[in-house]
Design a protein around this motif. Structure first.
Motif, PDB file in Angstrom:
ATOM      1  N   LEU A  47       1.954   3.726  59.015  1.00 18.93           N
ATOM      2  CA  LEU A  47       3.212   3.000  58.899  1.00 18.93           C
ATOM      3  C   LEU A  47       4.129   3.773  57.967  1.00 18.93           C
ATOM      4  N   LEU A  48       5.397   3.891  58.354  1.00 17.24           N
ATOM      5  CA  LEU A  48       6.344   4.742  57.638  1.00 17.24           C
ATOM      6  C   LEU A  48       7.502   3.924  57.072  1.00 17.24           C
ATOM      7  N   THR A  49       7.958   4.347  55.907  1.00 21.05           N
ATOM      8  CA  THR A  49       9.078   3.668  55.261  1.00 21.05           C
ATOM      9  C   THR A  49      10.430   4.143  55.784  1.00 21.05           C
ATOM     10  N   GLY A  50      10.449   5.215  56.543  1.00 20.06           N
ATOM     11  CA  GLY A  50      11.703   5.748  57.061  1.00 20.06           C
ATOM     12  C   GLY A  50      11.447   6.934  57.973  1.00 20.06           C
ATOM     13  N   VAL A  51      12.520   7.644  58.314  1.00 24.16           N
ATOM     14  CA  VAL A  51      12.435   8.805  59.202  1.00 24.16           C
ATOM     15  C   VAL A  51      13.029  10.007  58.490  1.00 24.16           C
ATOM     16  N   ASP A  52      12.274  10.521  57.539  1.00 23.92           N
ATOM     17  CA  ASP A  52      12.678  11.698  56.780  1.00 23.92           C
ATOM     18  C   ASP A  52      12.929  12.890  57.707  1.00 23.92           C
ATOM     19  N   ASP A  53      14.068  13.573  57.504  1.00 21.03           N
ATOM     20  CA  ASP A  53      14.460  14.670  58.387  1.00 21.03           C
ATOM     21  C   ASP A  53      13.394  15.756  58.481  1.00 21.03           C
ATOM     22  N   ASP A  54      12.919  16.222  57.344  1.00 18.38           N
ATOM     23  CA  ASP A  54      12.019  17.365  57.340  1.00 18.38           C
ATOM     24  C   ASP A  54      10.669  17.031  57.972  1.00 18.38           C
ATOM     25  N   ALA A  55      10.026  15.967  57.501  1.00 21.30           N
ATOM     26  CA  ALA A  55       8.690  15.647  57.985  1.00 21.30           C
ATOM     27  C   ALA A  55       8.679  15.339  59.480  1.00 21.30           C
ATOM     28  N   LEU A  56       9.600  14.491  59.927  1.00 17.71           N
ATOM     29  CA  LEU A  56       9.577  14.097  61.326  1.00 17.71           C
ATOM     30  C   LEU A  56      10.104  15.189  62.239  1.00 17.71           C
ATOM     31  N   THR A  57      10.985  16.013  61.754  1.00 20.98           N
ATOM     32  CA  THR A  57      11.416  17.140  62.573  1.00 20.98           C
ATOM     33  C   THR A  57      10.244  18.075  62.832  1.00 20.98           C
ATOM     34  N   ALA A 112     -13.462  18.623  66.865  1.00 23.65           N
ATOM     35  CA  ALA A 112     -13.372  19.044  65.466  1.00 23.65           C
ATOM     36  C   ALA A 112     -11.969  19.542  65.133  1.00 23.65           C
ATOM     37  N   ALA A 113     -11.364  20.291  66.053  1.00 28.26           N
ATOM     38  CA  ALA A 113     -10.021  20.813  65.822  1.00 28.26           C
ATOM     39  C   ALA A 113      -8.991  19.683  65.793  1.00 28.26           C
ATOM     40  N   VAL A 114      -9.147  18.714  66.684  1.00 25.17           N
ATOM     41  CA  VAL A 114      -8.233  17.575  66.701  1.00 25.17           C
ATOM     42  C   VAL A 114      -8.358  16.765  65.417  1.00 25.17           C
ATOM     43  N   ARG A 115      -9.590  16.525  64.987  1.00 24.75           N
ATOM     44  CA  ARG A 115      -9.786  15.756  63.770  1.00 24.75           C
ATOM     45  C   ARG A 115      -9.170  16.460  62.565  1.00 24.75           C
ATOM     46  N   ALA A 116      -9.322  17.765  62.493  1.00 22.84           N
ATOM     47  CA  ALA A 116      -8.743  18.516  61.374  1.00 22.84           C
ATOM     48  C   ALA A 116      -7.225  18.386  61.367  1.00 22.84           C
ATOM     49  N   ARG A 117      -6.606  18.441  62.554  1.00 25.81           N
ATOM     50  CA  ARG A 117      -5.143  18.311  62.619  1.00 25.81           C
ATOM     51  C   ARG A 117      -4.699  16.894  62.267  1.00 25.81           C
ATOM     52  N   LEU A 118      -5.427  15.906  62.726  1.00 22.43           N
ATOM     53  CA  LEU A 118      -5.079  14.525  62.403  1.00 22.43           C
ATOM     54  C   LEU A 118      -5.221  14.254  60.907  1.00 22.43           C
ATOM     55  N   ASP A 119      -6.215  14.865  60.289  1.00 22.77           N
ATOM     56  CA  ASP A 119      -6.421  14.657  58.852  1.00 22.77           C
ATOM     57  C   ASP A 119      -5.264  15.214  58.015  1.00 22.77           C
ATOM     58  N   ARG A 120      -4.501  16.125  58.601  1.00 21.28           N
ATOM     59  CA  ARG A 120      -3.367  16.699  57.865  1.00 21.28           C
ATOM     60  C   ARG A 120      -2.081  15.893  58.032  1.00 21.28           C
ATOM     61  N   LEU A 121      -2.113  14.888  58.884  1.00 24.25           N
ATOM     62  CA  LEU A 121      -0.901  14.103  59.132  1.00 24.25           C
ATOM     63  C   LEU A 121      -0.318  13.492  57.856  1.00 24.25           C
ATOM     64  N   PRO A 122      -1.122  12.868  57.005  1.00 21.70           N
ATOM     65  CA  PRO A 122      -0.526  12.296  55.788  1.00 21.70           C
ATOM     66  C   PRO A 122       0.215  13.323  54.943  1.00 21.70           C
ATOM     67  N   ASP A 123      -0.271  14.571  54.904  1.00 25.71           N
ATOM     68  CA  ASP A 123       0.439  15.613  54.156  1.00 25.71           C
ATOM     69  C   ASP A 123       1.779  15.940  54.803  1.00 25.71           C
ATOM     70  N   HIS A 138       6.116  11.551  51.466  1.00 20.10           N
ATOM     71  CA  HIS A 138       6.262  10.256  50.819  1.00 20.10           C
ATOM     72  C   HIS A 138       6.535   9.116  51.803  1.00 20.10           C
ATOM     73  N   LEU A 139       6.569   9.394  53.101  1.00 17.11           N
ATOM     74  CA  LEU A 139       6.953   8.364  54.067  1.00 17.11           C
ATOM     75  C   LEU A 139       5.824   7.388  54.388  1.00 17.11           C
ATOM     76  N   ALA A 140       4.590   7.867  54.392  1.00 18.38           N
ATOM     77  CA  ALA A 140       3.461   7.036  54.799  1.00 18.38           C
ATOM     78  C   ALA A 140       3.034   6.119  53.662  1.00 18.38           C
TER      79      ALA A 140
END
Length: 441
Positions: A312-322, A376-387, A391-393
């Protein structure tokens, strides 16, 4: 005591089937919709009716076993080691009272079955994007779908639950008969009781417009700008989802899907900023029959192997979502941004365990996981999503968007979680009922 020492006794008292490991029938019954999930259950019971559920729970309590209920298996996590997996697919009766605007839905019924019976009356339940999903599991997790910006969560439309408690006693739970359990079952998951049926309020839909438009990935930036413009002032009758899709072996695409509770003329006016993007490959927004609401997203009806993550996100930050929506995200296949708000943000915490969802956006990502190396590759990429989201998540996600390995605590406020855990300790001290995401880890 293990089930193997008492299986004959249980089998003799069931009208449905008891399946033990080592048979093809067991393997088929224990396989969930998500083929990436393995379910090492001690046994599977395919209940023929609610009496079978009573029999199973009483037997499990006496033998020190746990029962985990599933209908379609869409929300399976694999956390069923040593439990009896209860399949409720045969409890699929659906009856509709058009005059009262209600439906009684068995624990094994899908939203497709409900829609088939309600749509001829101009009525609908608050289903999600995939009609093949079971009503009960979806609703116990809150139930977030196309109509939630107007009408809130599906859980908030439940009038009553028919349940079998951890003590093996059947009963009907309403706001007056058992207000604590009623509150908990409205979004608190399946860890407190086995639901055998529920009665839900339906809503009238005079007109529904929906569909999707597809662009090549190089138009993603312009589509994202239009998405921001549309959602900034969208009435709650309009829900819009923006998706970046990277199919294996095919060019990446960006897709906008929308559902509008109103006519197509008004919908096209609200969605006009997308027309200015240009270069669309295919798609249209059109009137949609209620029975065909699943066509808006055309989600895969067949089981598949996948891994997912939501925030869940507090907004649509330009950099992260782009970066997420305009740059390659492989081996993740889908990155989707859903606009929330409206009635979701206004929910009364006393109406159900989920409470208000005040975050205006939900990000959902999915990758195929049909091979160990790919998984394994998909899980590694998903684990990086919060980074990527910086600050949006908020770290919270709706219960139906939790993924295997996550905990129930991610879906609830601290106060709601404490209340749910208190109910678990008092109502099920022996852990006879096992939800997909146990309240007490």
């Amino acid at each position: 005591m293990t089930l193997s020492t008492s299986s004959d006794t249980l089998a003799a008292t069931l009208r449905g089937r008891l399946l033990l490991p080592g048979s093809v029938a067991f393997d088929q019954a224990a396989t969930p919709w998500n083929l990436a999930v393995r379910q090492p259950a001690a046994a599977v019971v395919e209940a023929a009716d609610a009496d079978d559920v009573v029999t199973l729970v009483r037997h499990a309590r006496a033998e020190g076993l746990a029962v985990a209920a599933q209908s379609t298996g869409h929300g399976a996590t694999g956390d069923v080691a040593g439990t009896v997996l209860l399949r409720t697919g045969r409890l699929d009766a659906v009856t509709v009272d058009p005059a009262a605007g209600t439906a009684r839905v068995g624990a094994g019924a899908t939203w497709a079955a409900v829609q088939a019976r309600t749509a001829p009356h101009g009525l609908t339940g608050l289903l999600g994007s995939a009609p093949g999903v079971g009503v009960t599991g979806y609703t116990l997790g809150g139930g977030l779908g196309w109509f939630s910006r107007v009408h809130g969560l599906a859980a908030h439309r439940v009038r009553s639950f028919d349940v079998v408690g951890a003590d093996g006693e059947p009963g009907t739970v309403t706001a007056t008969s058992d207000p604590d359990l009623f509150w908990a079952l409205r979004g608190g998951g399946g860890d407190l009781a086995i639901v055998t049926a529920l009665e839900i309020d339906l809503v009238e839909v005079p007109a529904l417009t929906g569909g999707g438009v597809v662009w090549p990935a190089d138009r993603a930036g312009a589509v994202l700008d239009a998405f921001r413009e549309v959602t900034a002032s969208a009435p709650r009758e309009l829900s819009v989802w923006l998706t970046r899709v990277e199919p294996p072996g095919a060019p990446a695409m960006v897709v906008v899907r929308a559902a509008y509770l109103g006519d197509d003329v008004a919908a096209r006016t609200l969605l006009r900023p997308f027309d200015a993007v240009g270069g669309a490959l295919t798609g249209e927004v059109r009137p949609v029959a209620l029975a065909d609401v699943g066509s808006i997203t055309a989600d895969r009806p067949d089981p598949t192997a996948g891994l997912s993550h939501a925030e869940l996100l507090t907004g649509v930050d330009d950099d992260a979502l782009t970066r997420l929506l305009t740059s390659p995200v492989g081996p993740v296949t889908v990155v989707q941004l859903r606009h929330l708000g409206g009635a979701l943000a206004e929910a009364d915490p006393d109406d159900g365990a989920t409470g208000a969802i005040t975050e205006p956006y939900l990000l959902y990502a999915l990758g195929l996981a049909h091979a160990p190396g790919l998984a394994a590759a998909v899980r590694a990429r998903l684990d990086r999503l919060p980074d990527d989201l910086a600050h949006l998540a908020t770290g919270r996600r709706p219960a139906t968007f939790l993924s295997p390995g996550e905990r129930a605590s991610a879906a609830y406020s601290p106060d709601a979680l404490a209340r749910l855990q208190g109910l678990k300790r008092s109502r099920d001290p022996h852990g006879t009922i096992r939800g997909a995401y146990p309240l007490i880890a």
